[in-house]
Scaffold this active site. Structure first.
Site, PDB file in Angstrom:
ATOM      1  CD  GLU A 140      -3.059  -0.774   0.332  1.00 13.20           C
ATOM      2  OE1 GLU A 140      -3.222   0.389  -0.086  1.00 13.20           O
ATOM      3  OE2 GLU A 140      -3.771  -1.715  -0.026  1.00 13.20           O
TER       4      GLU A 140
ATOM      5  CB  CYS B 171      -2.068   7.292   0.803  1.00 12.78           C
ATOM      6  SG  CYS B 171      -3.409   6.432   1.647  1.00 12.78           S
TER       7      CYS B 171
HETATM    8  P1  NAD Z   1       7.894   5.087   5.100  1.00 12.65           P
HETATM    9  O1  NAD Z   1       7.979   4.322   3.846  1.00 12.65           O
HETATM   10  O2  NAD Z   1       8.998   6.016   5.443  1.00 12.65           O
HETATM   11  O3  NAD Z   1       7.764   4.097   6.361  1.00 12.65           O
HETATM   12  C1  NAD Z   1       6.734   3.154   6.456  1.00 12.65           C
HETATM   13  C2  NAD Z   1       7.154   2.072   7.439  1.00 12.65           C
HETATM   14  O4  NAD Z   1       8.215   1.311   6.873  1.00 12.65           O
HETATM   15  C3  NAD Z   1       7.672   2.578   8.772  1.00 12.65           C
HETATM   16  O5  NAD Z   1       7.187   1.759   9.803  1.00 12.65           O
HETATM   17  C4  NAD Z   1       9.174   2.441   8.625  1.00 12.65           C
HETATM   18  O6  NAD Z   1       9.864   2.301   9.849  1.00 12.65           O
HETATM   19  C5  NAD Z   1       9.272   1.178   7.807  1.00 12.65           C
HETATM   20  N1  NAD Z   1      10.528   1.019   7.065  1.00 12.65           N
HETATM   21  C6  NAD Z   1      11.371   1.987   6.616  1.00 12.65           C
HETATM   22  N2  NAD Z   1      12.405   1.432   5.937  1.00 12.65           N
HETATM   23  C7  NAD Z   1      12.204   0.088   5.960  1.00 12.65           C
HETATM   24  C8  NAD Z   1      12.925  -1.029   5.432  1.00 12.65           C
HETATM   25  N3  NAD Z   1      14.050  -0.868   4.728  1.00 12.65           N
HETATM   26  N4  NAD Z   1      12.423  -2.269   5.641  1.00 12.65           N
HETATM   27  C9  NAD Z   1      11.269  -2.452   6.327  1.00 12.65           C
HETATM   28  N5  NAD Z   1      10.562  -1.432   6.858  1.00 12.65           N
HETATM   29  C10 NAD Z   1      11.022  -0.174   6.671  1.00 12.65           C
HETATM   30  O7  NAD Z   1       6.502   5.838   5.046  1.00 12.65           O
HETATM   31  P2  NAD Z   1       5.932   6.943   6.018  1.00 12.65           P
HETATM   32  O8  NAD Z   1       6.691   8.221   5.819  1.00 12.65           O
HETATM   33  O9  NAD Z   1       5.819   6.402   7.399  1.00 12.65           O
HETATM   34  O10 NAD Z   1       4.444   7.096   5.447  1.00 12.65           O
HETATM   35  C11 NAD Z   1       4.101   7.934   4.399  1.00 12.65           C
HETATM   36  C12 NAD Z   1       3.910   7.168   3.113  1.00 12.65           C
HETATM   37  O11 NAD Z   1       2.951   6.135   3.289  1.00 12.65           O
HETATM   38  C13 NAD Z   1       3.350   8.048   2.001  1.00 12.65           C
HETATM   39  O12 NAD Z   1       4.018   7.802   0.799  1.00 12.65           O
HETATM   40  C14 NAD Z   1       1.904   7.611   1.905  1.00 12.65           C
HETATM   41  O13 NAD Z   1       1.306   7.843   0.658  1.00 12.65           O
HETATM   42  C15 NAD Z   1       2.009   6.165   2.219  1.00 12.65           C
HETATM   43  N6  NAD Z   1       0.703   5.661   2.662  1.00 12.65           N
HETATM   44  C16 NAD Z   1       0.024   4.804   1.838  1.00 12.65           C
HETATM   45  C17 NAD Z   1      -1.229   4.339   2.219  1.00 12.65           C
HETATM   46  C18 NAD Z   1      -2.012   3.373   1.366  1.00 12.65           C
HETATM   47  O14 NAD Z   1      -2.971   2.795   1.864  1.00 12.65           O
HETATM   48  N7  NAD Z   1      -1.672   3.161   0.117  1.00 12.65           N
HETATM   49  C19 NAD Z   1      -1.775   4.752   3.434  1.00 12.65           C
HETATM   50  C20 NAD Z   1      -1.059   5.641   4.228  1.00 12.65           C
HETATM   51  C21 NAD Z   1       0.192   6.071   3.833  1.00 12.65           C
END
Ligand code: NAD
Length: 504
Positions: free
Chosen positions: A238, A272
């Site tokens: 997602e 998002c």
């Molecule tokens: P992010 O990608 O920075 O982090 C998301 C999660 O992944 C966090 O828990 C983080 O600690 C973890 N993470 C980071 N690096 C990782 C790795 N190498 N391996 C495993 N886990 C790792 O995202 P964010 O800044 O927390 O959230 C914002 C983003 O999320 C935006 O792009 C938004 O559009 C997206 N989002 C999508 C949806 C959807 O349903 N499609 C919903 C909400 C947010």
């Protein structure tokens, strides 16, 4: 960050004030492995329960969450700066709705499903939905209650255990939820939290989970999907969005402007499914822009005390990203009709911003903004709107405003996204029945809805005989057998064969 605390402890801060509000211990890879192993043991008992019994217990938990709504709302207001009304309606309520929905539907959806066989009439087949084991959930900070726990409850309803790796920028609400779970009398090992940063997420993927549901940014998603591929663990992705709001010249402009201002600025634009760009027909461009500005101007910034409409950004780097995107737009000719700068107050606030005269090549029109900024672009017709909407590589949500149902439907069908709303905003993510997810770089797989519940399971087929097997077609092969097979194929697959009707 206090250096003495790093890296074994996360320091949690309130974005509206910058104050430290708590510390959370980071789980080591060893902790994560042990957590998943405990979850697996608990899951064996849970998975053996009758689905209806699981539903009864989870529904009782839903009641406890309803009773705890004030505590959850306060937590979200403090940790994320969400207005309380918004936290109630966009985090707590959809989570409760999902619990109610699955509690009512799961017994039927997860029951054995007979598969009528067109060719093998001498046999009967059924599909069974069996729990996979432990589902790992890696989640972002922007909906730190709804996203991870909706996925966790979907896993739990279907007989799995869930281990959540919450965002390092909003872990406290997950800890609160874990306490409420433990107090409810449900097995503590069935739902667990492993706090930490990206490395903890990686450790979870490697810890023996049977599926990962990841929500986050596109680039992180690539890394997570690669690791899941390496571990041969199925994953749901997602990822980000760049939702267009296409406003036709026949739209109810007041409704469109209010909806766009709501959906562009709720959660300070950090969703998002936020409206990330407005594609307005040239004949209503000016009037629509004026109306959006009017609504945006009335929004009050603040938190965490009192009542406010738009909260802070989650942390300073997010503010810097928004500033860079707005600067790029202004340099290329965008007009700042409202905002366009950091708010003059303590905390990580950016003013609600409306930019007009935006063009498709501006970064603000192509990249996910994730802040309270609405770029408005001018289009001459529906074709141009669709071309601009579809040329970005993200495809999560889309919005269409028109008084003509047929025209709106035609645009909706041609938008390259996972979900489209006509003359409304946001209600798709809140409806537990609706499958949600993206296309293109916005990811794959779906959450919510009936399919997501079943997708938490291994699908097992069991085939049983009605009559004895047709051993005449087994080896040794012969010329006569081959002739018979040839004739049978011609009869069975001819256009006139009654089987075509059976298969249809
Ligand atoms: P992010 O990608 O920075 O982090 C998301 C999660 O992944 C966090 O828990 C983080 O600690 C973890 N993470 C980071 N690096 C990782 C790795 N190498 N391996 C495993 N886990 C790792 O995202 P964010 O800044 O927390 O959230 C914002 C983003 O999320 C935006 O792009 C938004 O559009 C997206 N989002 C999508 C949806 C959807 O349903 N499609 C919903 C909400 C947010």
């Amino acid at each position: 960050m206090n250096e003495r605390l790093a890296p074994a402890v996360l320091e949690c801060r309130a974005p509206a004030t910058g104050h430290t509000i708590g510390h959370v211990r980071v789980a080591s890879p060893e902790d994560v492995r042990e957590t998943v192993a405990r979850a697996r043991r608990a899951q064996v008992r849970w998975g053996q329960l009758d689905v209806a019994e699981r539903c009864k217990r989870l529904l009782a938990l839903g009641q406890r969450l309803l009773d705890a709504r004030d505590e959850l709302t306060e937590g979200l207001a403090l940790e994320c700066g969400k207005p309380r009304q918004e936290a109630l309606l966009t985090e707590v309520a959809p989570l409760l709705a999902l619990v109610k929905y699955y509690a009512a539907r799961a017994p039927r959806l997860l029951g054995p499903r007979p598969i009528p066989l067109a060719f093998f009439k001498h046999r009967r087949s059924e599909v069974r939905y069996e729990a996979r084991g432990v589902i790992g959930i890696i989640s972002p900070w922007n909906f730190p209650l709804l996203i991870p726990f909706a996925d966790a409850f979907t896993a739990l309803f279907s007989g799995n255990a869930a281990v959540i790796k919450p965002s390092e920028h909003a872990s406290l609400i997950a800890i609160t939820m874990k306490r409420l779970w433990d107090e409810s009398g449900l097995d503590p090992d069935l739902l667990q939290i492993v706090a930490g940063r990206g490395e903890t997420g990686q450790a979870l993927i490697q810890a023996g989970v049977q599926k990962i549901v990841f929500t986050g940014g596109v680039e992180t998603g690539r890394r997570v999907a690669a690791s899941c591929g390496q571990a041969l663990v199925e994953c749901v992705m997602e990822l980000g969005g760049k939702a267009p709001a296409i406003v036709c010249e026949d739209a109810d402009l007041e409704l469109a402007a209010r909806a766009i201002a709501f959906c562009g600025f709720f959660n300070a634009g950090q969703a998002c499914i936020s409206v990330e760009r407005v594609l307005a027909h040239e004949s209503i461009y000016e009037e629509l822009s004026e109306r959006i500005v009017d609504h945006a101007r009335k929004l009050r910034q603040g938190g965490p005390e009192g009542t406010w409409d738009v909260g802070p950004m989650i942390f300073p780097p997010q503010l810097a990203t928004v500033e860079a995107l707005v600067a790029d737009a202004v340099e290329r000719g965008a007009e700042v009709r409202l905002g366009g700068r950091r708010a003059d107050r303590t905390g990580d606030f950016y003013e609600p911003t409306v930019l007009t005269e935006c063009t498709p090549e501006m970064r603000v029109a192509r990249e996910e903004i994730f802040g309270p900024v609405l770029p408005v672009l001018r289009v001459k017709d529906d074709e141009e709107a669709l071309r601009i909407a579809n040329e970005v590589p993200l495809g999560l949500n889309g919005y269409v405003f028109s008084r003509s149902a047929a025209r709106a439907r035609s645009i909706a069908e041609r938008l390259e996204v996972g979900s489209v709303l006509v003359n409304d905003v946001l209600v798709d993510y809140g409806a537990p029945e609706v499958p949600f997810g993206g296309v293109k770089n916005s990811g794959f797989g779906r959450v919510h809805g009936d399919d997501a519940l079943r997708a938490m399971c291994n699908v097992k087929h069991i085939g049983e005989p009605r009559l004895t097997p047709i051993t005449a077609v087994w080896p040794p092969y012969s010329a006569k057998g081959e002739r018979l097979a040839r004739a049978a194929l011609a009869a069975v697959f001819s256009r006139k064969s009654p089987l075509s009707r059976l298969l249809g």
